[in-house]
Design a protein around this motif. Sequence first.
Motif, PDB file in Angstrom:
ATOM      1  N   GLY A 106      21.499 -26.845  14.452  1.00 50.12           N
ATOM      2  CA  GLY A 106      22.236 -28.031  14.055  1.00 50.12           C
ATOM      3  C   GLY A 106      21.376 -28.943  13.197  1.00 50.12           C
ATOM      4  O   GLY A 106      20.185 -28.687  12.979  1.00 50.12           O
ATOM      5  N   PRO A 107      21.946 -30.048  12.718  1.00 51.96           N
ATOM      6  CA  PRO A 107      21.208 -30.942  11.813  1.00 51.96           C
ATOM      7  C   PRO A 107      19.991 -31.586  12.468  1.00 51.96           C
ATOM      8  O   PRO A 107      19.057 -31.996  11.762  1.00 51.96           O
ATOM      9  CB  PRO A 107      22.251 -31.990  11.408  1.00 51.96           C
ATOM     10  N   ASP A 108      19.964 -31.701  13.796  1.00 52.15           N
ATOM     11  CA  ASP A 108      18.841 -32.352  14.472  1.00 52.15           C
ATOM     12  C   ASP A 108      17.837 -31.349  15.036  1.00 52.15           C
ATOM     13  O   ASP A 108      16.886 -31.740  15.727  1.00 52.15           O
ATOM     14  CB  ASP A 108      19.357 -33.237  15.620  1.00 52.15           C
ATOM     15  N   ASP A 109      18.034 -30.058  14.751  1.00 46.99           N
ATOM     16  CA  ASP A 109      17.113 -29.040  15.248  1.00 46.99           C
ATOM     17  C   ASP A 109      15.982 -28.804  14.259  1.00 46.99           C
ATOM     18  O   ASP A 109      16.188 -28.837  13.039  1.00 46.99           O
ATOM     19  CB  ASP A 109      17.855 -27.716  15.473  1.00 46.99           C
ATOM     20  N   ALA A 110      14.785 -28.552  14.807  1.00 49.03           N
ATOM     21  CA  ALA A 110      13.616 -28.235  13.980  1.00 49.03           C
ATOM     22  C   ALA A 110      13.246 -26.775  14.230  1.00 49.03           C
ATOM     23  O   ALA A 110      12.356 -26.467  15.021  1.00 49.03           O
ATOM     24  CB  ALA A 110      12.444 -29.164  14.324  1.00 49.03           C
ATOM     25  N   TRP A 111      13.980 -25.879  13.576  1.00 46.61           N
ATOM     26  CA  TRP A 111      13.796 -24.454  13.778  1.00 46.61           C
ATOM     27  C   TRP A 111      13.049 -23.818  12.608  1.00 46.61           C
ATOM     28  O   TRP A 111      13.260 -24.185  11.450  1.00 46.61           O
ATOM     29  CB  TRP A 111      15.130 -23.734  13.899  1.00 46.61           C
ATOM     30  N   ARG A 210      15.757 -29.966  21.277  1.00 49.71           N
ATOM     31  CA  ARG A 210      16.312 -30.915  20.315  1.00 49.71           C
ATOM     32  C   ARG A 210      16.096 -32.352  20.787  1.00 49.71           C
ATOM     33  O   ARG A 210      15.669 -33.216  20.014  1.00 49.71           O
ATOM     34  CB  ARG A 210      17.807 -30.627  20.131  1.00 49.71           C
ATOM     35  N   GLU A 211      16.373 -32.611  22.056  1.00 49.11           N
ATOM     36  CA  GLU A 211      16.225 -33.962  22.599  1.00 49.11           C
ATOM     37  C   GLU A 211      14.780 -34.446  22.546  1.00 49.11           C
ATOM     38  O   GLU A 211      14.518 -35.623  22.288  1.00 49.11           O
ATOM     39  CB  GLU A 211      16.710 -34.000  24.042  1.00 49.11           C
ATOM     40  N   GLY A 213      12.310 -33.313  20.578  1.00 50.25           N
ATOM     41  CA  GLY A 213      11.619 -33.130  19.311  1.00 50.25           C
ATOM     42  C   GLY A 213      10.651 -31.958  19.320  1.00 50.25           C
ATOM     43  O   GLY A 213       9.641 -31.969  18.601  1.00 50.25           O
TER      44      GLY A 213
END
Length: 245
Positions: A106-111, A210-211, A213
């Motif tokens: 999703g847009p808030d994921d740092a994958w 995600r929550e 970071g």
Amino acid sequence: MRTVLILGGTSEARALAAGLADDGRWRVVSSLAGRVSSPALPVGEVRVGGFGGPEKLAAWLTEHDVAAVVDATHPFAARISASAAQAAPAAGVPLLLLRRPGWTAGPDDAWTRVPDMPAAAAAVAAGEGPVLLTTGRGGLAVFADLPHRFVIRTVDPPEPPLPADAVVLLARGPYTVDGERALMREHGVRTLVTKDSGGAMTAAKLAAARELGVAVVMVDRPPAPAGVPTVADPADVLAWLDGLS
């Protein structure tokens, strides 16, 4: 009753076996690889262990008069999927692949997506620790020489060699977001490494990452065998089987 062979011990495989048992028109035989101790057993007949390659699998299909094969193995069980893709046509048996969809960032994921485990180790080497490894008990040697602190979570004890600074946690899903969040906070996790298994049973770690970071290194699935029809829902398998009868 006609015989259907279900390959795999996934939740989708168990749901399919239960659905076919309720249907009553099929004799269900589920084949488990036997790599996990005390697996959750599906409804119906169960065999444990490999077949010995595509030729022996084809012979087994013929010997047991199998009418259809459903490959419901884990998305990373590439060897048995390749074997089934060769054996089923050789035996003249229809084959269907039942595979859950993969995860999507999703847009808030740092994958960071990587193609395999060595590439995952390279991504970890360039990132921050501590690292939570949830890729299974095999193939961890690629991380053995890295200096980070590791938390390794597997169902059964992992295969050595392992990183020098590692904590091993034996656990089996499903997991909750609250539990995953607490685990990551307890160990100060800054990087999560996982395979793109898909499904809800182990997806909570992604929400927790995600929550908090936490960076995620996502190992992509191996490609599915070419030319094998694929569905994502056990209900679609029942419809496919109806079309064979």
